[in-house]
Design a protein around this motif. Structure first.
Motif, PDB file in Angstrom:
ATOM      1  N   LEU A   8       0.825  -1.214   0.000  1.00  0.00           N
ATOM      2  CA  LEU A   8       0.000   0.000   0.000  1.00  0.00           C
ATOM      3  C   LEU A   8       0.853   1.256   0.000  1.00  0.00           C
ATOM      4  CD1 LEU A   8      -2.604  -1.007   2.708  1.00  0.00           C
ATOM      5  CD2 LEU A   8      -2.903  -1.042   0.246  1.00  0.00           C
ATOM      6  N   PRO A   9       0.325   2.347  -0.589  1.00  0.00           N
ATOM      7  CA  PRO A   9       1.041   3.612  -0.493  1.00  0.00           C
ATOM      8  C   PRO A   9       1.083   4.090   0.953  1.00  0.00           C
ATOM      9  CG  PRO A   9      -1.092   3.914  -1.560  1.00  0.00           C
ATOM     10  CD  PRO A   9      -0.879   2.446  -1.376  1.00  0.00           C
ATOM     11  N   TYR A  10       2.018   4.999   1.211  1.00  0.00           N
ATOM     12  CA  TYR A  10       2.296   5.455   2.562  1.00  0.00           C
ATOM     13  C   TYR A  10       1.061   5.991   3.292  1.00  0.00           C
ATOM     14  CZ  TYR A  10       4.769   8.057   6.160  1.00  0.00           C
ATOM     15  OH  TYR A  10       5.213   8.550   7.341  1.00  0.00           O
ATOM     16  N   GLY A  11       0.303   6.825   2.596  1.00  0.00           N
ATOM     17  CA  GLY A  11      -0.870   7.441   3.224  1.00  0.00           C
ATOM     18  C   GLY A  11      -1.862   6.401   3.709  1.00  0.00           C
ATOM     19  N   LEU A  12      -2.053   5.349   2.909  1.00  0.00           N
ATOM     20  CA  LEU A  12      -2.991   4.295   3.299  1.00  0.00           C
ATOM     21  C   LEU A  12      -2.451   3.484   4.462  1.00  0.00           C
ATOM     22  CD1 LEU A  12      -4.563   2.879   0.015  1.00  0.00           C
ATOM     23  CD2 LEU A  12      -5.692   4.091   1.873  1.00  0.00           C
ATOM     24  N   GLN A  13      -1.124   3.246   4.455  1.00  0.00           N
ATOM     25  CA  GLN A  13      -0.535   2.506   5.578  1.00  0.00           C
ATOM     26  C   GLN A  13      -0.781   3.243   6.888  1.00  0.00           C
ATOM     27  OE1 GLN A  13       3.398   1.009   5.233  1.00  0.00           O
ATOM     28  NE2 GLN A  13       3.147   0.311   3.136  1.00  0.00           N
ATOM     29  N   LYS A  14      -0.646   4.569   6.833  1.00  0.00           N
ATOM     30  CA  LYS A  14      -0.912   5.387   8.023  1.00  0.00           C
ATOM     31  C   LYS A  14      -2.351   5.172   8.486  1.00  0.00           C
ATOM     32  CE  LYS A  14       2.514   8.354   9.181  1.00  0.00           C
ATOM     33  NZ  LYS A  14       2.979   8.544  10.552  1.00  0.00           N
ATOM     34  N   ARG A  15      -3.240   5.063   7.516  1.00  0.00           N
ATOM     35  CA  ARG A  15      -4.648   4.894   7.852  1.00  0.00           C
ATOM     36  C   ARG A  15      -4.884   3.518   8.484  1.00  0.00           C
ATOM     37  NH1 ARG A  15      -9.177   6.185   3.359  1.00  0.00           N
ATOM     38  NH2 ARG A  15      -7.785   7.835   2.695  1.00  0.00           N
ATOM     39  N   VAL A  16      -4.191   2.512   7.938  1.00  0.00           N
ATOM     40  CA  VAL A  16      -4.321   1.170   8.506  1.00  0.00           C
ATOM     41  C   VAL A  16      -3.800   1.163   9.946  1.00  0.00           C
ATOM     42  CG1 VAL A  16      -3.584  -1.239   8.318  1.00  0.00           C
ATOM     43  CG2 VAL A  16      -4.126   0.049   6.254  1.00  0.00           C
ATOM     44  N   GLU A  17      -2.723   1.894  10.161  1.00  0.00           N
ATOM     45  CA  GLU A  17      -2.163   1.932  11.506  1.00  0.00           C
ATOM     46  C   GLU A  17      -3.139   2.580  12.483  1.00  0.00           C
ATOM     47  OE1 GLU A  17       1.324   4.162  12.376  1.00  0.00           O
ATOM     48  OE2 GLU A  17       2.276   2.451  13.336  1.00  0.00           O
ATOM     49  N   LEU A  18      -3.793   3.630  12.012  1.00  0.00           N
ATOM     50  CA  LEU A  18      -4.815   4.258  12.844  1.00  0.00           C
ATOM     51  C   LEU A  18      -5.923   3.237  13.134  1.00  0.00           C
ATOM     52  CD1 LEU A  18      -6.124   6.758  14.161  1.00  0.00           C
ATOM     53  CD2 LEU A  18      -7.088   7.344  11.937  1.00  0.00           C
ATOM     54  N   GLY A  19      -6.262   2.455  12.103  1.00  0.00           N
ATOM     55  CA  GLY A  19      -7.290   1.422  12.266  1.00  0.00           C
ATOM     56  C   GLY A  19      -6.910   0.420  13.342  1.00  0.00           C
ATOM     57  N   ARG A  20      -5.655   0.028  13.326  1.00  0.00           N
ATOM     58  CA  ARG A  20      -5.225  -0.953  14.322  1.00  0.00           C
ATOM     59  C   ARG A  20      -5.323  -0.368  15.733  1.00  0.00           C
ATOM     60  NH1 ARG A  20       0.736  -3.110  14.163  1.00  0.00           N
ATOM     61  NH2 ARG A  20       1.061  -0.924  14.646  1.00  0.00           N
ATOM     62  N   ALA A  21      -4.939   0.895  15.876  1.00  0.00           N
ATOM     63  CA  ALA A  21      -5.038   1.532  17.190  1.00  0.00           C
ATOM     64  C   ALA A  21      -6.506   1.613  17.623  1.00  0.00           C
ATOM     65  CB  ALA A  21      -4.414   2.921  17.149  1.00  0.00           C
ATOM     66  N   LEU A  22      -7.379   1.922  16.660  1.00  0.00           N
ATOM     67  CA  LEU A  22      -8.799   2.029  16.992  1.00  0.00           C
ATOM     68  C   LEU A  22      -9.397   0.693  17.393  1.00  0.00           C
ATOM     69  CD1 LEU A  22     -10.229   4.423  14.258  1.00  0.00           C
ATOM     70  CD2 LEU A  22      -9.832   4.909  16.673  1.00  0.00           C
ATOM     71  N   ALA A  23      -8.838  -0.389  16.839  1.00  0.00           N
ATOM     72  CA  ALA A  23      -9.380  -1.717  17.107  1.00  0.00           C
ATOM     73  C   ALA A  23      -9.310  -2.055  18.589  1.00  0.00           C
ATOM     74  CB  ALA A  23      -8.635  -2.768  16.295  1.00  0.00           C
ATOM     75  N   ALA A  24      -8.402  -1.417  19.288  1.00  0.00           N
ATOM     76  CA  ALA A  24      -8.294  -1.679  20.728  1.00  0.00           C
ATOM     77  C   ALA A  24      -9.383  -0.936  21.500  1.00  0.00           C
ATOM     78  CB  ALA A  24      -6.913  -1.262  21.224  1.00  0.00           C
ATOM     79  N   GLU A  25     -10.241  -0.215  20.785  1.00  0.00           N
ATOM     80  CA  GLU A  25     -11.271   0.620  21.391  1.00  0.00           C
ATOM     81  C   GLU A  25     -10.697   1.447  22.538  1.00  0.00           C
ATOM     82  OE1 GLU A  25     -15.288  -1.313  21.677  1.00  0.00           O
ATOM     83  OE2 GLU A  25     -14.080  -3.081  21.226  1.00  0.00           O
ATOM     84  N   PRO A  26      -9.689   2.276  22.227  1.00  0.00           N
ATOM     85  CA  PRO A  26      -8.988   2.997  23.290  1.00  0.00           C
ATOM     86  C   PRO A  26      -9.831   4.117  23.895  1.00  0.00           C
ATOM     87  CG  PRO A  26      -8.224   3.754  21.155  1.00  0.00           C
ATOM     88  CD  PRO A  26      -9.196   2.636  20.896  1.00  0.00           C
TER      89      PRO A  26
END
Lengths: 650, 269
Positions: B166-184
């Protein structure tokens, strides 16, 4: 709902479908990764709740309700609900920038607007103060809208809840029962290659009779299915996903998002499929690129069996007799190549496929037919409720657009322009009696604006070009730009072409490269590039495009009438022609006049002999803001063939 | 401590979630953070800005519990927090993204975000291996949460794509997704816009605001891009050479002479 058994309106059709098809799936949508289905009975309930909600919010019969969004079941249902409440749905192109939308929303004086999400709500609010009559904005996806002023805003589900509690069922039924075959069913704005969009009013009779006749023509039944992915504001989507779906009861599937369409297509495997030539070209380009990257054996297998398929496939589809050996080999090919390929493309179950809107390259068309996909052509326009001509099974060719659809009469006038008359002919252009009168005569004949002729032997219609685009060159030779552009666009490397020459002494062209195809070619040939602009200006890309242009010249030269249309000079544009910049219509057709004005400097360079030209172009971003890009473009010269040398000699 | 406040756009900000009291962090002889105090309140978007080397990332690592300050106290939800392991921090409801993307590049978007559900998976190794009962139930529940995040971040089309492609911008978005998955409860973002183009920055800003709005997540972020910070944060801490030189709403910070001199450059008025 009503005592009468006639099925003249969508309200009646829906009520009938809710009992006739009851538990059969009517709509599907992929949500959170899983396909959700709604049966006809469920849809009828949802629609009813929406209609009650609309009435409760104060919608009155005769109002126009704009619908702005991508293909979502709830938005399709809202169209039926709007009709049941006595109003007229007006779907609007959702990718329009706010300015374009303002014209349409103001012209139809929409009181209610159905918006899919925050993006669309923002656009409406941006132009809100110019929309006098605007009362309510109903939104489907509440995300990001919590903090908005909810004076005018209400969510679709809240509106349905309001409807369920309102207890105005009798009012809604009275309004639906008051509708007749002649009531307006929908208003669709033409994409407008020239001038302002016009609001085409289509009646229930227009849509339902056309849908009925064409469902019969292609034997569409309740167990068929389609994928609704084309803009809802386009008449074709309304006929396929609403008209024909309600008449025959087949299932309409909506993709998860615009980007996942290809994937969803594969999962749904529709039996009835429409796509513009652009789609089929793109798909074929992708297949070819992937085959270039495949191993030697796979490549050989593909080439070998595709050659066989091109010989045998179309004949098999047309039901002609084929030798036993050939049939057997085709079956083997189907097992090894065609079947898996069709599956990957999501086209394995397609029983009836159509393409229209532009000419499709014969090789592209034959490729899909060879695979055993029953791809056919049709010819139509908004004013006709789509169908004017279509190809019957067994009489499919790349160069015609078929025989008149059931109930359609055709006539060619002295100038060669095609006229038609049919039950689908539109009621009027909204608030524009002059245009209505100049398009439709007293006897109901409608001018298509296309030049064409009917083949005497087969009765098939052939389209030459837009009547107003066909012109004469300075020396009197015939000039048909579309004819040459289509030949150019059949090359995978060329996405779009615009040919000039009317009133001039030679033809020239603007060319847009296809980034996927040329990008892949560059990768395989070790050509480095950082941007679209750099790739488009690369000397080797110019060489490649020049070769294509020269081949086209050779092919054009063979046609005596059109040999003057050979391209002498061309340039590759530094940006893609784009709908947001007004260069293409929302249905991706070239707006010739606008391009001519906007790139007057480039056009000048094509004719004054300069080897290169510096230009600055304004571009519009998706959110409507503007920016500028500049470039120095090379002008390429292309060799022409003798035949033209005689004609074009000064 | 004063009570919560109301933002100009009408959001009500609640009590203090996390409080840093006189934090000092040293690496050998180098003092990365000098006696800094500030708080983060329920529901707000709190930014930490400062020039390169100001100690922003160190500060985030202190909040995250990865660094243990030599002096000062970290209070989380009214309790003093001692030294903790990263997974213990995660269980407290604090999730983060990294300045340099830290995803599993060979795994799909879906699987990467699924790893963010780690703290919500309690079935044993055996149950997961035979895929019955609790393990199966958990997987379905977790997948549902992940799918909602995929929908939220509009990344349906790359659900099955390995993130390395994936391009960089999308990877950043996926990373945000992973953080959100923890329902912080508290989301820490380390330079979420670094290396992005204007369009990607706008998308990311939108998502950060939407996360805050939809899930009520408290967000602390470090960012270089002043424009973005001033647009989306409720309050800003400004750091320079390890010390706090400003703290307040974007407007207050913008007018603060010390901040202007140190970071924004000298005004030309």
């Amino acid at each position: 709902m009503s005592a009468s058994s006639a099925l003249d309106t969508f309200a009646q059709l829906l009520a009938s479908n809710a009992t006739r098809f009851k538990d059969r799936p009517a709509y599907r949508e992929k949500e959170f990764g899983i396909w959700q289905s709604w049966t006809w009975a469920e849809v009828a309930k949802e629609v009813h709740a929406m209609a009650c909600g609309l009435v409760e919010l104060g919608l009155v019969p005769g109002d126009h309700v704009a619908i702005i969004g991508s293909n979502r079941p709830h938005l399709y249902w809202s169209m039926a609900a709007i009709q049941c409440a006595g109003a007229v749905p007006v779907p609007v192109y959702q990718d329009s920038v706010a300015e374009e939308m303002a014209y349409v929303l103001d012209h139809c004086s929409a009181r209610f607007i159905m918006a899919e999400d925050q993006e669309q709500v923002d656009k409406v609010l941006e132009i809100g103060d110019r929309l006098q009559g605007l009362d309510r904005i109903i939104y489907l996806d509440p995300r990001g809208l919590r903090k908005y002023d909810h004076g005018k805003l209400i969510s679709l589900s809240d509106m349905q809840e309001l409807g369920r509690k309102a207890g105005n069922t009798a009012e809604v039924e009275a309004r639906s029962n008051a509708l007749t075959a002649d009531s307006p069913c929908v208003m669709l704005y033409t994409s407008g290659t020239t001038g302002r969009p016009k609001g085409v009013v289509l009646s229930n009779r227009n849509i339902i009779e056309t849908a009925r006749a064409t469902c019969e023509f292609d034997h569409l039944k309740t167990d068929d299915s389609i994928l609704a992915y084309l803009p809802m504001a386009w008449v074709g989507d309304f006929i396929f996903s609403v008209g024909q779906a309600y008449v025959s009861g087949f299932c309409v599937a909506c993709p998860e998002s615009a980007d996942t369409m290809q994937h969803d297509l594969r999962e749904i495997g529709p039996t009835y499929f429409f796509a513009p030539p652009r789609f089929f070209e793109g798909l074929l380009t992708n297949v070819m690129i992937r085959m270039e990257d495949a191993g030697r054996f796979k490549k050989w297998l593909f080439d070998h069996f595709m050659n066989h398929a091109k010989r045998i496939g179309p004949a098999l589809l047309d039901g002609k007799s084929v030798s036993g050996m050939d049939k057997l080999k085709y079956r083997l090919g189907n097992f090894l190549v065609y079947g898996p390929l069709k599956n990957t493309l999501g086209l394995s179950k397609v029983r009836v496929g159509y393409t229209a809107g532009e000419a499709i390259g014969p090789e592209i068309f034959d490729f899909y037919r060879a695979l055993g996909i029953n791809l056919k052509q049709l010819y139509g326009q908004t004013e006709a409720s789509v169908f004017i001509t279509q190809q019957p099974d067994g009489e499919v060719r790349a160069d015609t657009v078929g025989v008149p659809s059931p109930g359609v009469e055709l006539r060619i006038d002295d100038t060669g322009e095609v006229f038609y008359r049919s039950p689908g002919v539109f009621v009027e252009y909204f608030k524009n009696p002059e245009s209505t009168a100049s398009t439709k005569d007293a006897e109901g004949w409608v001018a298509t604006g296309d030049a064409g002729f009917i083949e005497p032997d087969t009765g098939h219609l052939r389209i030459i070009d837009r009547a107003k685009d066909v012109g004469k060159m300075a020396n009197g030779a015939m000039f048909a730009p579309k004819y040459v552009e289509n030949k150019l666009k059949f090359y995978p490397n060329i996405l779009e072409a615009v040919v000039f020459g009317s009133g001039r002494d030679m033809c020239t062209a603007f060319i847009n490269i296809d980034l996927t195809a040329v990008g892949n070619w560059a990768e395989r040939n070790n050509i480095a590039y950082a941007s679209y602009q750099e790739l488009a200006g690369h000397p080797k890309v110019y060489d490649m495009i020049r070769a294509h242009v020269e081949e086209v010249n050779a092919s054009v030269a063979q046609d005596e009438m059109l040999s003057g249309c050979q391209i002498h000079r061309f340039l590759i544009l530094h940006k893609q022609l784009d709908g947001d910049d007004g260069e293409l219509t929302r249905t991706m057709k070239v707006r010739r006049r606008i391009i001519e004005e906007k790139y007057a400097d480039l056009l000048g360079a094509l004719y004054d002999g300069s080897p290169s030209v510096f230009t600055e172009t304004e571009v519009t971003y998706e959110d409507g803001r503007k920016g500028k890009i500049s470039a120095t473009l090379t002008v390429g010269d292309a060799a022409t063939v003798d035949a033209s040398a005689q004609v074009a000699a000064q | 401590m004063k009570d919560g406040y109301t933002t100009p756009d009408g959001r009500v900000i609640g009590d203090v979630v996390m409080e840093m009291k006189n934090i000092t962090l040293k690496f050998g002889g180098v003092t990365a953070i000098k006696d800094i105090s500030f708080d983060i309140r329920e529901g707000e978007i709190r930014a930490i800005i400062g020039p390169n080397g100001a100690g922003k990332s160190s500060m985030l690592n202190v909040i995250n519990g990865f660094y243990h300050p030599q002096e000062g106290e970290v209070w989380f939800r009214g309790e003093k927090r001692g030294p903790m392991k990263p997974h213990q921090i995660a269980r407290l409801g604090i999730a983060r993204t990294f300045q340099n993307i830290a995803l599993f590049s060979g795994m799909s978007t879906l699987d990467n975000i699924m790893t963010g559900r780690f703290t919500k998976m309690t079935s044993g190794l055996l149950a997961q291996a035979i895929w019955k009962g609790k393990a199966e139930r958990e997987e379905v529940e977790n997948r549902e949460v992940v799918e909602k995040i995929i929908d939220f971040l509009e990344i349906q089309s790359i659900r099955k794509t390995p993130v390395g492609r994936l391009p960089y911008g999308l990877q950043k978005r996926v990373e945000l997704g992973r953080a959100l998955a923890a329902e912080p409860k508290l989301l820490l973002l380390d330079e979420p816009m670094a290396g992005m183009n204007v369009e990607e920055k706008e998308d990311m800003s939108r998502f950060i605001l939407d996360v805050n709005d939809e899930f009520g997540t408290t967000i602390a972020l470090i960012e270089h891009d002043m424009g973005v910070v001033m647009d989306i944060s409720d309050r800003v801490v400004v750091m320079d050479y390890g010390a706090k030189i400003g703290d307040g709403t974007p407007d207050e910070v913008r007018k603060d002479q010390a901040v202007i001199d140190a970071y924004l450059g000298v005004s030309h008025d």
